[in-house]
Enzyme design. Sequence first.
Site, PDB file in Angstrom:
ATOM      1  N   ASP A  85      -7.736  -1.941  14.169  1.00 10.90           N
ATOM      2  CA  ASP A  85      -9.131  -2.164  13.767  1.00 10.90           C
ATOM      3  C   ASP A  85      -9.270  -3.375  12.831  1.00 10.90           C
ATOM      4  OD1 ASP A  85      -8.034  -1.236  11.409  1.00 10.90           O
ATOM      5  OD2 ASP A  85      -9.368   0.481  11.183  1.00 10.90           O
TER       6      ASP A  85
ATOM      7  N   ASP B 278       0.850  -1.196   0.000  1.00 13.92           N
ATOM      8  CA  ASP B 278       0.000   0.000   0.000  1.00 13.92           C
ATOM      9  C   ASP B 278       0.883   1.242   0.000  1.00 13.92           C
ATOM     10  OD1 ASP B 278       1.006  -0.251   2.574  1.00 13.92           O
ATOM     11  OD2 ASP B 278      -0.936  -0.521   3.538  1.00 13.92           O
TER      12      ASP B 278
HETATM   13  C1  GLP Z   1      -0.484   0.730   8.451  1.00 14.69           C
HETATM   14  C2  GLP Z   1      -0.100  -0.145   7.288  1.00 14.69           C
HETATM   15  C3  GLP Z   1      -0.440  -1.586   7.530  1.00 14.69           C
HETATM   16  C4  GLP Z   1       0.065  -2.003   8.902  1.00 14.69           C
HETATM   17  C5  GLP Z   1      -0.592  -1.163   9.953  1.00 14.69           C
HETATM   18  C6  GLP Z   1      -0.165  -1.528  11.348  1.00 14.69           C
HETATM   19  O1  GLP Z   1      -1.810   1.101   8.417  1.00 14.69           O
HETATM   20  N1  GLP Z   1      -0.709   0.277   6.083  1.00 14.69           N
HETATM   21  O2  GLP Z   1       0.134  -2.380   6.521  1.00 14.69           O
HETATM   22  O3  GLP Z   1      -0.202  -3.359   9.111  1.00 14.69           O
HETATM   23  O4  GLP Z   1      -0.228   0.178   9.718  1.00 14.69           O
HETATM   24  O5  GLP Z   1       0.961  -0.785  11.715  1.00 14.69           O
HETATM   25  P1  GLP Z   1       1.943  -1.116  12.883  1.00 14.69           P
HETATM   26  O6  GLP Z   1       2.719  -2.298  12.454  1.00 14.69           O
HETATM   27  O7  GLP Z   1       2.802   0.104  13.004  1.00 14.69           O
HETATM   28  O8  GLP Z   1       1.121  -1.355  14.068  1.00 14.69           O
END
Ligand code: GLP
Length: 260
Positions: free
Chosen positions: A136, A67
Amino acid sequence: MEVLILPTAEEVAELASSVIVEAVSSNPRAAIGVATGSTPLATYKKLIAAHRQGEVQLDGIRPFMLDEYLDLSPDHPELYRNVLKRNLLDGVDVVSAELRCPDVFATDLLDACRRYEQLIVEQGGIDVQLLGIGSDGHVGFNEPGSSLGSRTRIKTLHTDTIRDNARFFDSLDEVPRHVITQGLGTIMDARHLLLIAHGATKADAIAAAVEGPLSASCPGSVLQLHPHATVIVDEGAGAALAQQEYYRHAWANKPEWQGL
Ligand code: GLP
């Protein structure tokens, strides 16, 4: 789905990196789906160490982005392609031009989404897709309500995600509201899904994804339909799983020949 609960986040990273190392050892040009967020960073450190120590040559991989933010400048440090360059690509000697990504600077963004889908198909699909999970339940940037069959497209971020991701920016207002993300259907086309999580803040999302009903309300639950999904979590992130005992038993009794 295989669920592995390991004592520490360090061990989660170690095992996740070993899955990627193994895939690249058998195919140096493997297509690796690379995620961002803080969770995969430790895994990337392990991969860089493995590459530097000559355990595996990672410079031939074909990285595909999961993404990307819209509305950031090309040199913004939080643009995911820049994050990946700093935290993975530079360390494993992969030049930025090798990173396959949706063109978030295109004038026609709908076409950019279509072209990214096409590119993944033309290149033979993704071998291993690394995934984190949002609090979420989102994977990639597929927020709750995302179609389980969705393809690469533009999404508006949930206010929870904007708040969660504000820690990477100077203020809440700086967090982009829009992104391009592989769809859940796109993610499901990868041959092996590797979802990692650590810490108690992910416990509910992991329980909903792994054991909750299959539902667009928890986008991560789509992994329940994948023929080869591996979920690796630490004690904190695995704490709300009802079947913890069974997952530990299955891991302890896993036949050595089986692999991950
Ligand atoms: C972002 C990314 C996701 C990721 C999520 C969780 O939204 N687009 O791919 O899984 O964050 O992030 P973190 O690993 O910092 O908790």
